[in-house]
Design a protein around this motif. Structure first.
Motif, PDB file in Angstrom:
ATOM      1  N   GLY A  11       0.832  -1.201   0.000  1.00  0.00           N
ATOM      2  CA  GLY A  11       0.000   0.000   0.000  1.00  0.00           C
ATOM      3  C   GLY A  11       0.860   1.242   0.000  1.00  0.00           C
ATOM      4  O   GLY A  11       1.748   1.385   0.841  1.00  0.00           O
ATOM      5  N   GLY A  13      -0.226   4.598   0.208  1.00  0.00           N
ATOM      6  CA  GLY A  13      -0.890   5.829   0.648  1.00  0.00           C
ATOM      7  C   GLY A  13      -0.030   6.522   1.704  1.00  0.00           C
ATOM      8  O   GLY A  13       1.170   6.224   1.837  1.00  0.00           O
ATOM      9  N   ALA A  58      -6.983  18.701   5.358  1.00  0.00           N
ATOM     10  CA  ALA A  58      -6.234  19.545   6.297  1.00  0.00           C
ATOM     11  C   ALA A  58      -5.646  18.683   7.403  1.00  0.00           C
ATOM     12  O   ALA A  58      -6.155  17.605   7.708  1.00  0.00           O
ATOM     13  CB  ALA A  58      -7.171  20.583   6.908  1.00  0.00           C
ATOM     14  N   TYR A 147     -17.430  13.035   9.697  1.00  0.00           N
ATOM     15  CA  TYR A 147     -18.155  12.544   8.520  1.00  0.00           C
ATOM     16  C   TYR A 147     -19.279  11.593   8.929  1.00  0.00           C
ATOM     17  O   TYR A 147     -19.538  10.597   8.260  1.00  0.00           O
ATOM     18  CB  TYR A 147     -17.205  11.848   7.534  1.00  0.00           C
ATOM     19  N   ARG A 205      -0.386  -5.143  -7.352  1.00  0.00           N
ATOM     20  CA  ARG A 205      -1.383  -5.565  -6.355  1.00  0.00           C
ATOM     21  C   ARG A 205      -0.936  -6.871  -5.708  1.00  0.00           C
ATOM     22  O   ARG A 205      -0.694  -7.857  -6.401  1.00  0.00           O
ATOM     23  CB  ARG A 205      -2.757  -5.760  -7.006  1.00  0.00           C
ATOM     24  N   ALA A 218      -0.503  -1.777   4.639  1.00  0.00           N
ATOM     25  CA  ALA A 218      -0.926  -0.372   4.753  1.00  0.00           C
ATOM     26  C   ALA A 218      -2.081  -0.106   3.800  1.00  0.00           C
ATOM     27  O   ALA A 218      -2.108   0.888   3.087  1.00  0.00           O
ATOM     28  CB  ALA A 218       0.259   0.537   4.443  1.00  0.00           C
ATOM     29  N   THR A 330     -13.361   7.381   5.746  1.00  0.00           N
ATOM     30  CA  THR A 330     -13.051   8.673   6.366  1.00  0.00           C
ATOM     31  C   THR A 330     -12.427   8.518   7.760  1.00  0.00           C
ATOM     32  O   THR A 330     -12.447   9.468   8.539  1.00  0.00           O
ATOM     33  CB  THR A 330     -14.327   9.519   6.466  1.00  0.00           C
TER      34      THR A 330
HETATM   35  C1  LIG Z   1     -13.600  12.764   1.877  1.00  0.00           C
HETATM   36  C2  LIG Z   1     -12.461  12.557   2.809  1.00  0.00           C
HETATM   37  C3  LIG Z   1     -11.955  13.649   3.501  1.00  0.00           C
HETATM   38  C4  LIG Z   1     -10.891  13.489   4.387  1.00  0.00           C
HETATM   39  N1  LIG Z   1     -10.378  14.582   5.020  1.00  0.00           N
HETATM   40  C5  LIG Z   1      -9.320  14.457   5.829  1.00  0.00           C
HETATM   41  C6  LIG Z   1      -8.719  15.593   6.429  1.00  0.00           C
HETATM   42  O1  LIG Z   1      -9.104  16.735   6.194  1.00  0.00           O
HETATM   43  N2  LIG Z   1      -7.669  15.382   7.279  1.00  0.00           N
HETATM   44  C7  LIG Z   1      -7.168  14.147   7.522  1.00  0.00           C
HETATM   45  O2  LIG Z   1      -6.228  14.027   8.313  1.00  0.00           O
HETATM   46  N3  LIG Z   1      -7.700  13.058   6.940  1.00  0.00           N
HETATM   47  C8  LIG Z   1      -8.753  13.172   6.103  1.00  0.00           C
HETATM   48  N4  LIG Z   1      -9.290  12.069   5.489  1.00  0.00           N
HETATM   49  C9  LIG Z   1      -8.725  10.750   5.804  1.00  0.00           C
HETATM   50  C10 LIG Z   1      -7.460  10.484   4.992  1.00  0.00           C
HETATM   51  O3  LIG Z   1      -7.697  10.676   3.626  1.00  0.00           O
HETATM   52  C11 LIG Z   1      -7.036   9.045   5.263  1.00  0.00           C
HETATM   53  O4  LIG Z   1      -6.978   8.814   6.645  1.00  0.00           O
HETATM   54  C12 LIG Z   1      -5.655   8.724   4.696  1.00  0.00           C
HETATM   55  O5  LIG Z   1      -5.478   9.230   3.400  1.00  0.00           O
HETATM   56  C13 LIG Z   1      -5.498   7.210   4.718  1.00  0.00           C
HETATM   57  O6  LIG Z   1      -4.211   6.864   4.245  1.00  0.00           O
HETATM   58  P1  LIG Z   1      -3.771   5.333   4.257  1.00  0.00           P
HETATM   59  O7  LIG Z   1      -2.434   5.274   3.655  1.00  0.00           O
HETATM   60  O8  LIG Z   1      -3.945   4.791   5.615  1.00  0.00           O
HETATM   61  O9  LIG Z   1      -4.847   4.566   3.355  1.00  0.00           O
HETATM   62  P2  LIG Z   1      -5.115   4.716   1.791  1.00  0.00           P
HETATM   63  O10 LIG Z   1      -4.962   6.124   1.381  1.00  0.00           O
HETATM   64  O11 LIG Z   1      -6.440   4.075   1.544  1.00  0.00           O
HETATM   65  O12 LIG Z   1      -3.963   3.886   1.105  1.00  0.00           O
HETATM   66  C14 LIG Z   1      -4.031   2.487   0.949  1.00  0.00           C
HETATM   67  C15 LIG Z   1      -3.296   2.127  -0.321  1.00  0.00           C
HETATM   68  O13 LIG Z   1      -3.194   0.718  -0.409  1.00  0.00           O
HETATM   69  C16 LIG Z   1      -3.358   0.351  -1.758  1.00  0.00           C
HETATM   70  N5  LIG Z   1      -3.740  -1.072  -1.788  1.00  0.00           N
HETATM   71  C17 LIG Z   1      -4.903  -1.638  -1.375  1.00  0.00           C
HETATM   72  N6  LIG Z   1      -4.864  -2.979  -1.540  1.00  0.00           N
HETATM   73  C18 LIG Z   1      -3.635  -3.263  -2.060  1.00  0.00           C
HETATM   74  C19 LIG Z   1      -2.991  -4.483  -2.431  1.00  0.00           C
HETATM   75  N7  LIG Z   1      -3.595  -5.652  -2.305  1.00  0.00           N
HETATM   76  N8  LIG Z   1      -1.728  -4.418  -2.925  1.00  0.00           N
HETATM   77  C20 LIG Z   1      -1.083  -3.231  -3.051  1.00  0.00           C
HETATM   78  N9  LIG Z   1      -1.671  -2.030  -2.703  1.00  0.00           N
HETATM   79  C21 LIG Z   1      -2.915  -2.059  -2.216  1.00  0.00           C
HETATM   80  C22 LIG Z   1      -4.443   1.287  -2.252  1.00  0.00           C
HETATM   81  O14 LIG Z   1      -4.467   1.370  -3.656  1.00  0.00           O
HETATM   82  C23 LIG Z   1      -4.042   2.579  -1.569  1.00  0.00           C
HETATM   83  O15 LIG Z   1      -3.172   3.360  -2.382  1.00  0.00           O
HETATM   84  C24 LIG Z   1     -10.334  12.202   4.595  1.00  0.00           C
HETATM   85  C25 LIG Z   1     -10.842  11.110   3.886  1.00  0.00           C
HETATM   86  C26 LIG Z   1     -11.893  11.280   3.000  1.00  0.00           C
HETATM   87  C27 LIG Z   1     -12.397  10.097   2.215  1.00  0.00           C
END
Ligand SMILES: Cc1cc2nc3c(=O)[nH]c(=O)nc-3n(C[C@H](O)[C@H](O)[C@H](O)COP(=O)(O)OP(=O)(O)OC[C@H]3O[C@@H](n4cnc5c(N)ncnc54)[C@H](O)[C@@H]3O)c2cc1C
Length: 394
Positions: A11, A13, A58, A147, A205, A218, A330
């Motif tokens: 992942g 992100g 933000a 949210y 993936r 992640a 969210t």
């Molecule tokens: C509308 C909205 C508004 C938000 N506003 C805010 C805000 O203002 N402030 C804030 O702090 N947070 C906010 N958030 C939350 C924030 O966007 C998330 O908490 C954060 O981006 C999550 O990051 P992550 O890396 O944990 O997960 P993700 O961003 O979901 O990353 C996971 C990654 O894993 C990849 N993946 C999945 N399965 C596999 C696999 N099998 N193999 C390889 N890769 C894979 C996916 O493609 C993805 O790129 C908001 C969220 C939303 C939806």
């Protein structure tokens, strides 16, 4: 000399990139696998000329933000100033106002030291402590932090802590917006990770986790359920309708409107970062929590009504538009009787770790992703006990 530890991160992100950087900084050999062609997950932004954040909008001043800044990953941030503060409005009882209702002001100014209980609902506790009017307005103000259409159902400790975070009295305000949107932060994180020797594989993936070496998962919780083959990986999250528009700018457009009536929120992001839209245009992003049993279309209609109150004539000024629904994307919500410590654990045994915004780490929204990534990275790169030694001692 000891061989460096090889870490696989699944992942790309905010959580995965943070983990990759943190592990590489600790001397590990790191490979990141991202399923999509682009990194960032929910922290992507739309392509120019209207650069709208998909998820993360933000951050608030705090450790996760400082971790990004210390590595020069956020760019030079414009802080909100008098102009933005003067442009903040609230929708309350259908009217746009400059000031919050008195009951809400009293709650967030004089009630900050109250201890909200974990095991009671926010509705039950706050209505008694501060009165029904203060509770109702606070529930609306919590929209952009939770949210959720009914913050009153959540743990009082959880909801109140978030209310205090978003109303922290400070100047300049504690909110932080990276210039160029979160897509720019993701690009800087990826470049920084590569500079530390991290191998980043996109369009990769993962369907089965590697057996050897520490593995940091992640992904979102549903994807992690499959990868870790564990159906108990569940937690509560929000549901919101999102509407982003580009418009011809208008002098009297407010900076932001908090919707105390229905938990919605709209913000004109070009006020603090004009690079997000073409000259003389504004980028406005809005959201409103979707009610149980409500359709997405109805959520969007209520959000459009909030735009109507906030930005007169916006419909005639639109030059770009996109609408989406964010369900279970969210961040974590804690119900009465639970705290972040009760969420899915980070350490899964066998040198496997689960990180992201729905796991057992503190913080607000994406801060949980960064905090959990730092915790997992420290554990994954800790020298492993020598198997022969551990055999002898058991
Ligand atoms: C509308 C909205 C508004 C938000 N506003 C805010 C805000 O203002 N402030 C804030 O702090 N947070 C906010 N958030 C939350 C924030 O966007 C998330 O908490 C954060 O981006 C999550 O990051 P992550 O890396 O944990 O997960 P993700 O961003 O979901 O990353 C996971 C990654 O894993 C990849 N993946 C999945 N399965 C596999 C696999 N099998 N193999 C390889 N890769 C894979 C996916 O493609 C993805 O790129 C908001 C969220 C939303 C939806």
């Amino acid at each position: 000399m000891a061989q460096p530890i090889s870490v696989t991160v699944v992942g790309g992100g905010l959580a995965g990139l943070t983990a990759a950087i943190a592990c590489a900084e600790r001397g590990a050999v790191v490979t990141v696998h991202e399923a999509h062609s682009a990194l960032g997950g929910r922290a992507k932004s739309s392509p120019a000329p209207y650069v709208a954040n998909d998820g993360t909008h933000a951050f608030y001043q705090g450790e996760p933000w400082r971790w990004l800044v210390a590595r020069d990953l956020t760019g030079t941030v414009e802080r909100l100033g008098i102009r933005q503060l003067a442009g903040v409005r609230m929708r309350h009882r259908g009217q746009l106002r400059r000031l919050p209702p008195r009951a809400l002001t009293a709650m967030v100014c004089f009630g900050r030291r109250r201890q909200a209980p974990v095991d009671r609902s926010f509705r039950e506790w706050a209505s008694v402590e501060f009165g029904d009017q203060a509770f109702a307005a606070a529930a609306g103000l919590l929209g952009p932090a939770l949210y959720d259409a009914d913050p009153g159902r959540l743990s009082a400790a959880f909801a109140f802590e978030r209310l205090l975070r978003v109303t922290t009295p400070s100047y300049p305000p504690a909110t932080r917006y990276p210039p160029g949107g979160w897509g720019a932060v993701v690009s800087q994180m990826a470049a920084h990770a590569r500079g530390l020797g991290v191998v980043v594989e996109t369009n990769s993936r993962i369907t089965a986790l590697p057996e050897d070496g520490p593995v940091i998962v992640a992904t979102s919780l549903p994807a992690a359920r499959n990868l870790l083959d564990d159906n108990s990986l569940q937690w509560e999250s929000g549901n919101a309708a999102l509407l982003d528009i580009g418009v011809h700018q208008h002098r009297s457009d407010p900076f932001a409107v908090f919707d105390l009536d229905e938990g919605g929120f709209v913000e004109r992001f070009t006020s603090q970062d004009p690079s997000l839209a073409p000259a003389l245009h504004s980028l406005i992003q809005g959201e409103i929590p979707i009610r149980p049993d409500e359709t997405k279309a109805s959520g969007i209609a209520r959000l459009e009504a909030l735009f109507d109150v906030s930005f007169p004539d916006w419909r005639g000024r639109v030059t770009w538009r996109r609408q989406q629904n964010a369900q279970h994307r969210t961040g974590a919500l804690d119900l009465p009787g639970t705290t972040w410590r009760d969420r899915p654990k980070i350490s899964r045994g066998d040198h496997r770790y689960l990180i992201g915004d729905m796991v057992a780490a503190p913080g607000l929204l994406a801060e949980v992703s960064i905090n959990s990534a730092l915790i997992a990275s420290a554990a994954a790169t800790h020298p492993r006990p020598d198997r022969s030694t551990s055999h002898r001692t058991t």
